[in-house]
Scaffold this motif. Structure first.
Motif, PDB file in Angstrom:
ATOM      1  N   ILE A 142     -62.672  11.454 -17.145  1.00 42.77           N
ATOM      2  CA  ILE A 142     -61.253  11.800 -17.264  1.00 42.77           C
ATOM      3  C   ILE A 142     -60.535  10.701 -18.043  1.00 42.77           C
ATOM      4  CG2 ILE A 142     -59.119  12.204 -15.949  1.00 42.77           C
ATOM      5  CD1 ILE A 142     -60.852  13.392 -13.698  1.00 42.77           C
ATOM      6  N   TYR A 143     -59.832  11.107 -19.092  1.00 39.52           N
ATOM      7  CA  TYR A 143     -59.134  10.151 -19.975  1.00 39.52           C
ATOM      8  C   TYR A 143     -57.737  10.720 -20.197  1.00 39.52           C
ATOM      9  CZ  TYR A 143     -58.930   6.881 -24.005  1.00 39.52           C
ATOM     10  OH  TYR A 143     -58.631   5.869 -24.892  1.00 39.52           O
ATOM     11  N   MET A 144     -56.852  10.424 -19.260  1.00 34.09           N
ATOM     12  CA  MET A 144     -55.575  11.133 -19.188  1.00 34.09           C
ATOM     13  C   MET A 144     -54.390  10.184 -19.081  1.00 34.09           C
ATOM     14  SD  MET A 144     -55.826  14.567 -18.891  1.00 34.09           S
ATOM     15  CE  MET A 144     -54.579  15.190 -17.773  1.00 34.09           C
ATOM     16  N   PRO A 145     -53.228  10.645 -19.539  1.00 39.42           N
ATOM     17  CA  PRO A 145     -52.000   9.878 -19.298  1.00 39.42           C
ATOM     18  C   PRO A 145     -51.554  10.067 -17.858  1.00 39.42           C
ATOM     19  CG  PRO A 145     -51.461  11.930 -20.409  1.00 39.42           C
ATOM     20  CD  PRO A 145     -52.961  11.905 -20.262  1.00 39.42           C
ATOM     21  N   MET A 146     -50.635   9.232 -17.385  1.00 45.64           N
ATOM     22  CA  MET A 146     -50.035   9.435 -16.072  1.00 45.64           C
ATOM     23  C   MET A 146     -49.292  10.765 -16.105  1.00 45.64           C
ATOM     24  SD  MET A 146     -50.792   7.223 -13.901  1.00 45.64           S
ATOM     25  CE  MET A 146     -49.551   7.159 -12.604  1.00 45.64           C
ATOM     26  N   SER A 147     -49.650  11.672 -15.216  1.00 46.50           N
ATOM     27  CA  SER A 147     -49.101  13.034 -15.231  1.00 46.50           C
ATOM     28  C   SER A 147     -49.538  13.748 -13.967  1.00 46.50           C
ATOM     29  CB  SER A 147     -49.670  13.789 -16.443  1.00 46.50           C
ATOM     30  OG  SER A 147     -51.097  13.703 -16.441  1.00 46.50           O
ATOM     31  N   GLY A 169     -56.462   4.973 -20.066  1.00 46.87           N
ATOM     32  CA  GLY A 169     -56.073   5.421 -21.399  1.00 46.87           C
ATOM     33  C   GLY A 169     -55.945   4.308 -22.434  1.00 46.87           C
ATOM     34  N   GLY A 170     -55.954   3.069 -22.008  1.00 49.51           N
ATOM     35  CA  GLY A 170     -55.867   1.953 -22.956  1.00 49.51           C
ATOM     36  C   GLY A 170     -57.228   1.480 -23.437  1.00 49.51           C
ATOM     37  N   THR A 190     -59.129  15.457 -21.016  1.00 51.29           N
ATOM     38  CA  THR A 190     -58.261  14.511 -21.704  1.00 51.29           C
ATOM     39  C   THR A 190     -56.952  15.199 -22.091  1.00 51.29           C
ATOM     40  OG1 THR A 190     -58.193  12.879 -23.497  1.00 51.29           O
ATOM     41  CG2 THR A 190     -59.273  14.960 -24.004  1.00 51.29           C
ATOM     42  N   ALA A 191     -56.136  14.526 -22.883  1.00 49.55           N
ATOM     43  CA  ALA A 191     -54.885  15.092 -23.389  1.00 49.55           C
ATOM     44  C   ALA A 191     -54.812  14.797 -24.878  1.00 49.55           C
ATOM     45  CB  ALA A 191     -53.698  14.463 -22.665  1.00 49.55           C
ATOM     46  N   ASP A 192     -53.930  15.518 -25.573  1.00 51.79           N
ATOM     47  CA  ASP A 192     -53.776  15.201 -26.999  1.00 51.79           C
ATOM     48  C   ASP A 192     -53.280  13.771 -27.166  1.00 51.79           C
ATOM     49  OD1 ASP A 192     -51.303  15.916 -25.936  1.00 51.79           O
ATOM     50  OD2 ASP A 192     -50.792  17.373 -27.498  1.00 51.79           O
ATOM     51  N   GLY A 193     -52.355  13.373 -26.296  1.00 53.86           N
ATOM     52  CA  GLY A 193     -51.832  12.008 -26.385  1.00 53.86           C
ATOM     53  C   GLY A 193     -50.901  11.736 -25.236  1.00 53.86           C
ATOM     54  N   GLN A 194     -50.156  10.633 -25.324  1.00 53.35           N
ATOM     55  CA  GLN A 194     -49.201  10.313 -24.276  1.00 53.35           C
ATOM     56  C   GLN A 194     -48.027   9.546 -24.865  1.00 53.35           C
ATOM     57  OE1 GLN A 194     -50.564   7.414 -21.374  1.00 53.35           O
ATOM     58  NE2 GLN A 194     -52.062   6.591 -22.792  1.00 53.35           N
ATOM     59  N   PHE A 195     -46.955   9.471 -24.085  1.00 50.90           N
ATOM     60  CA  PHE A 195     -45.789   8.695 -24.500  1.00 50.90           C
ATOM     61  C   PHE A 195     -45.631   7.492 -23.586  1.00 50.90           C
ATOM     62  CE2 PHE A 195     -44.656  13.041 -25.887  1.00 50.90           C
ATOM     63  CZ  PHE A 195     -44.474  12.788 -27.232  1.00 50.90           C
ATOM     64  N   ARG A 196     -45.466   6.343 -24.196  1.00 50.80           N
ATOM     65  CA  ARG A 196     -45.196   5.123 -23.412  1.00 50.80           C
ATOM     66  C   ARG A 196     -44.209   4.263 -24.193  1.00 50.80           C
ATOM     67  NH1 ARG A 196     -48.358   3.324 -19.285  1.00 50.80           N
ATOM     68  NH2 ARG A 196     -48.399   1.172 -19.945  1.00 50.80           N
ATOM     69  N   LYS A 199     -43.100   5.389 -27.601  1.00 48.77           N
ATOM     70  CA  LYS A 199     -44.132   5.523 -28.638  1.00 48.77           C
ATOM     71  C   LYS A 199     -45.162   6.557 -28.229  1.00 48.77           C
ATOM     72  CE  LYS A 199     -44.261   0.703 -29.947  1.00 48.77           C
ATOM     73  NZ  LYS A 199     -44.334  -0.070 -28.767  1.00 48.77           N
ATOM     74  N   GLU A 200     -45.700   7.224 -29.245  1.00 45.13           N
ATOM     75  CA  GLU A 200     -46.754   8.188 -28.975  1.00 45.13           C
ATOM     76  C   GLU A 200     -48.112   7.500 -29.139  1.00 45.13           C
ATOM     77  OE1 GLU A 200     -46.275  11.890 -31.105  1.00 45.13           O
ATOM     78  OE2 GLU A 200     -48.412  12.323 -30.843  1.00 45.13           O
ATOM     79  N   ILE A 201     -48.988   7.712 -28.163  1.00 45.06           N
ATOM     80  CA  ILE A 201     -50.317   7.110 -28.226  1.00 45.06           C
ATOM     81  C   ILE A 201     -51.345   8.238 -28.189  1.00 45.06           C
ATOM     82  CG2 ILE A 201     -51.952   5.555 -27.073  1.00 45.06           C
ATOM     83  CD1 ILE A 201     -49.339   4.318 -25.740  1.00 45.06           C
ATOM     84  N   ALA A 202     -52.263   8.203 -29.123  1.00 47.73           N
ATOM     85  CA  ALA A 202     -53.263   9.272 -29.226  1.00 47.73           C
ATOM     86  C   ALA A 202     -54.363   9.097 -28.186  1.00 47.73           C
ATOM     87  CB  ALA A 202     -53.861   9.261 -30.618  1.00 47.73           C
ATOM     88  N   LEU A 203     -54.821  10.193 -27.603  1.00 45.51           N
ATOM     89  CA  LEU A 203     -55.960  10.134 -26.679  1.00 45.51           C
ATOM     90  C   LEU A 203     -57.143  10.962 -27.194  1.00 45.51           C
ATOM     91  CD1 LEU A 203     -54.107  10.362 -23.233  1.00 45.51           C
ATOM     92  CD2 LEU A 203     -55.202   8.353 -24.204  1.00 45.51           C
ATOM     93  N   LYS A 204     -56.883  12.233 -27.547  1.00 42.66           N
ATOM     94  CA  LYS A 204     -58.002  13.079 -28.002  1.00 42.66           C
ATOM     95  C   LYS A 204     -58.728  12.474 -29.205  1.00 42.66           C
ATOM     96  CE  LYS A 204     -60.502  16.955 -28.398  1.00 42.66           C
ATOM     97  NZ  LYS A 204     -61.069  16.955 -29.741  1.00 42.66           N
ATOM     98  N   PRO A 205     -58.013  11.915 -30.190  1.00 42.39           N
ATOM     99  CA  PRO A 205     -58.728  11.295 -31.307  1.00 42.39           C
ATOM    100  C   PRO A 205     -59.679  10.181 -30.866  1.00 42.39           C
ATOM    101  CG  PRO A 205     -56.428  11.616 -31.889  1.00 42.39           C
ATOM    102  CD  PRO A 205     -56.551  11.950 -30.430  1.00 42.39           C
ATOM    103  N   VAL A 206     -59.355   9.507 -29.760  1.00 40.47           N
ATOM    104  CA  VAL A 206     -60.249   8.458 -29.254  1.00 40.47           C
ATOM    105  C   VAL A 206     -61.540   9.099 -28.723  1.00 40.47           C
ATOM    106  CG1 VAL A 206     -60.483   6.559 -27.590  1.00 40.47           C
ATOM    107  CG2 VAL A 206     -58.265   7.013 -28.665  1.00 40.47           C
TER     108      VAL A 206
END
Ligand code: WTA
Length: 655
Positions: A142-147, A169-170, A190-196, A199-206
């Motif tokens: 699991i590679y997810m933003p806080m949600s 996620g980091g 996973t998710a497409d990305g997250q906001f922190r 700023k938008e941070i990519a997750l799926k590309p990772v």
């Protein structure tokens, strides 16, 4: 004054108020002591009773603790249960419409999920996973933003008996790839990305990058939660959008019953050697302790709003976001963003807006918020707060006092909770309605937890002295093994030095005359940067993996006012020792390299270049000298065994 000195000279004591004692789940020191005595008198009976009262068993256990294959202890092992059932189904009749999660996004948008909603969402995702062929015992990364979805993903795995492995996620693609391979994961959520912090941070590309690194062919399905809406590549036949995957799924999913020892999750953490270890946790014992510590340490009440700021990528987010709060049926806040966005009042505003009663965060966050706005809490109404908590690293008395007076208005006990990824939940901590507090001390072990401080040979040092922190009896939520490496488990935690009998925590500690514990930091090569565990060897291996540039590297920690410890790297390049702009340029390149290899949290703060490293004549790097240099101390140690004393002057030059 250094933190250690100021901790040692701290003499203030803050007993809980009478009101606090009266309303507490464990009320007063006598109640605490009675529980400790009870555990001492009948160790197994103590735990058996709690496990029967606290958990919902599909099939009751008949044996409490099996020590026949120590240190591979088994708890309640012939009992059967399901973690997700224990966290969700139990509330469906009694409080289906109570808010389970109040989610605040980075931009302030609020979404709520009741216990019934959460149950349906978990069931739908569990059904989707089943449809993809994920079965009991399979591993899911699991590679997810806080949600809310992150909690759903973990619980959906638990519901079908799949073992999850959450990766923060980091962490980099390389770290994801290594964990996919080590755990043998067959699916990724996973998710497409997250906001922190805006700023938008990519997750799926990772994740895509992790696949490109190779070795991830065992993963046949990737579920992608749409968070940011940014364009991401979806591989046909492998990648599915979360909303498509759950769309037509039934709202119920019969839980898969597992035995109490079934691995609920693996969580990778740093050790003193290069490779992170997959800490394996059980279902029954782990969940029992998550629930008990919620009730004992956070004193959970039916109408509480609880907020733990930890990310689900760390153990704190497992026990005190995903499992503990839901199992005891509390309302909790889950936050996507960072404490300083849009400004350093964010935490305080959220406590005010959501009327948070119990707030749990890390000393590093507290220190950075003191720096950013020591008077900011006063601008908000924080009167809802009842209990404050701290975790992850020693809290210095100055930060403790600020947290206590400015945030807690001198009426909220601070529970300074000492524990580790391996311990599953709090072990040494105050009880808010019992323990008189001393700033900088995590006070005393919880009932049933047998801690001690010993010397190198395993003998107790006695009260008022310092040494090595050990745990002398097993406890239900303890690590079961290192995934795939039982030998390493034994060597790391039950070393022969103590005849294999005591759990070695890896921390140094001392007690005072009253038996209060103070944690002095790690005794191994593990650093604690902003409450995040990092192995020095791990960072060294990452640096030398840059074989074009780096010949040799040594990494040590040094104290840092904000982050607790900071990473310092001593680097010998293949080419000549760089100076001036050239040195700055290469240092930048190396920091980016480490970010790519491990993640931004492991980036060295200081980089020093030398023609060589200080070594003994037998070729051993003298790390204690490097530690002194990193701290900026003058070197008083004996350097006569050093092969190349001149190198020290060179290494003193920081960039
Ligand atoms: C440190 C985090 C002092 C300690 C839950 C431990 C602490 C390591 C405290 C585990 C505390 C954690 N006081 N030190 N209250 N809590 N630590 O596995 O060195 O990320 O061994 O678990 O953090 O870090 P981990």
């Amino acid at each position: 004054m250094s933190t250690i000195e100021s901790v040692l000279s701290e003499t203030r004591v803050f007993p809980p108020s009478e009101t606090m004692v009266k309303q507490a789940n464990i009320s007063g020191m006598a109640a605490y002591e009675a529980m400790c005595k009870e555990a001492e008198r009948d160790f197994e009976g103590f735990w058996a009773k709690l496990a029967r009262e606290t958990l919902l068993w599909h099939k009751p256990f008949t044996k409490t603790l099996d020590e026949s294959n120590a240190p591979f202890f088994r708890w309640f092992h012939d009992g059967e249960l399901n973690a997700s059932y224990n966290c969700l189904d139990r509330h469906l009749k009694t409080q289906p419409d109570k808010v389970a999660i109040l989610f605040e996004a980075d931009d302030g948008k609020i979404t709520k999920a009741t216990y019934k909603d959460l149950y349906h969402r978990v069931c739908q995702l569990a059904n989707a996973l089943k449809g993809m062929g994920v079965k009991k015992g399979d591993r899911v990364l699991i590679y997810m933003p806080m949600s809310i979805e992150a909690v759903c993903a973990m619980q959906a795995c638990a519901r079908i008996g799949a073992t999850h492995s959450v990766v923060f996620g980091g962490f980099s693609a390389k770290s994801v790839q290594e964990r996919v391979i080590d755990a043998g994961a067959i699916a990724i959520i996973t998710a497409d990305g997250q906001f922190r912090g805006g700023k938008e941070i990519a997750l799926k590309p990772v994740i895509d990058e992790a696949f490109a690194l190779g070795g991830c062919d065992g993963v046949t399905n990737v579920i992608v939660y749409q968070r940011t809406g940014s364009q991401v590549a979806m591989q046909r036949g492998r990648d599915t959008w979360w909303h498509d995957a759950v769309k037509d799924q039934p709202l119920d999913c019969e839980p898969t019953w597992v035995d109490a020892e079934h691995p609920l999750f693996i969580l990778y953490t740093s050790g003193s050697t290069g490779k992170p270890k997959g800490v394996q946790h059980s279902t029954g014992g782990y969940l029992l302790w998550a629930m008990l510590t919620m009730r004992w340490v956070f004193d959970t009440k039916p109408n509480d709003v609880f907020w733990c700021t930890a990310d689900v990528g760390w153990v704190t987010g497992h026990t005190y976001v995903c499992y503990g709060p839901t199992a005891v049926g509390t309302t909790q806040v889950v936050f996507e963003g960072v404490p300083t966005y849009p400004d350093a009042g964010r935490f305080w505003k959220m406590i005010q807006d959501h009327k948070v009663n119990v707030f749990y965060t890390a000393p590093t966050a507290i220190r950075s918020l003191i720096k950013a706005g020591p008077d900011l809490p006063k601008k908000y109404d924080l009167s809802s707060l009842r209990i404050l908590g701290s975790v992850g690293e020693p809290i210095n008395p100055e930060a403790w006092m600020w947290y206590y007076t400015t945030v807690g208005n001198s009426k909220c006990p601070i529970v300074d909770t000492w524990w580790q990824t391996e311990t599953g939940g709090h072990l040494i901590t105050p009880l808010p309605g019992a323990t008189p507090l001393k700033p900088g001390s995590c006070t005393m072990p919880l009932p049933g937890i047998v801690t001690d401080i010993v010397d190198e040979t395993g003998n107790s040092v006695g009260r008022g002295k310092g040494g090595i922190l050990v745990i002398k009896r097993p406890w239900p939520s303890m690590i079961r093994t290192i995934w795939g490496d039982p030998e390493r488990f034994k060597k790391s935690y039950y070393p022969e030095d103590f005849k294999g009998k005591y759990y070695l925590a890896g921390d140094g500690a001392s007690t005072d005359e009253d038996g209060y514990y103070r944690i002095m930091g790690r005794i191994d090569d593990v650093l604690n940067v902003s409450g995040h565990r990092l192995g020095t060897m791990e960072i060294e291996s990452a640096l030398v993996a840059n074989s074009k540039l780096v010949a040799e590297a040594a990494v040590v920690g040094r104290p840092d006012d904000l982050t607790g410890e900071a990473v310092c790297a001593f680097v010998v390049l293949k080419g000549a020792r760089p100076t001036g702009d050239e040195a700055l340029k290469i240092a930048k390149e190396l920091r980016e390299w480490v970010t790519k290899e491990i993640g931004a949290i492991a980036k060295p703060k200081d980089i020093r270049f030398g023609d060589n490293l200080p070594k003994t004549r037998s070729g051993k790097i003298m790390r204690r000298l490097l530690r002194s240099i990193a701290k900026g101390e003058s070197i008083t140690q004996d350097v006569s065994t050093l092969e190349n004393p001149a190198i020290l002057e060179q290494l003193k030059q920081n960039l």
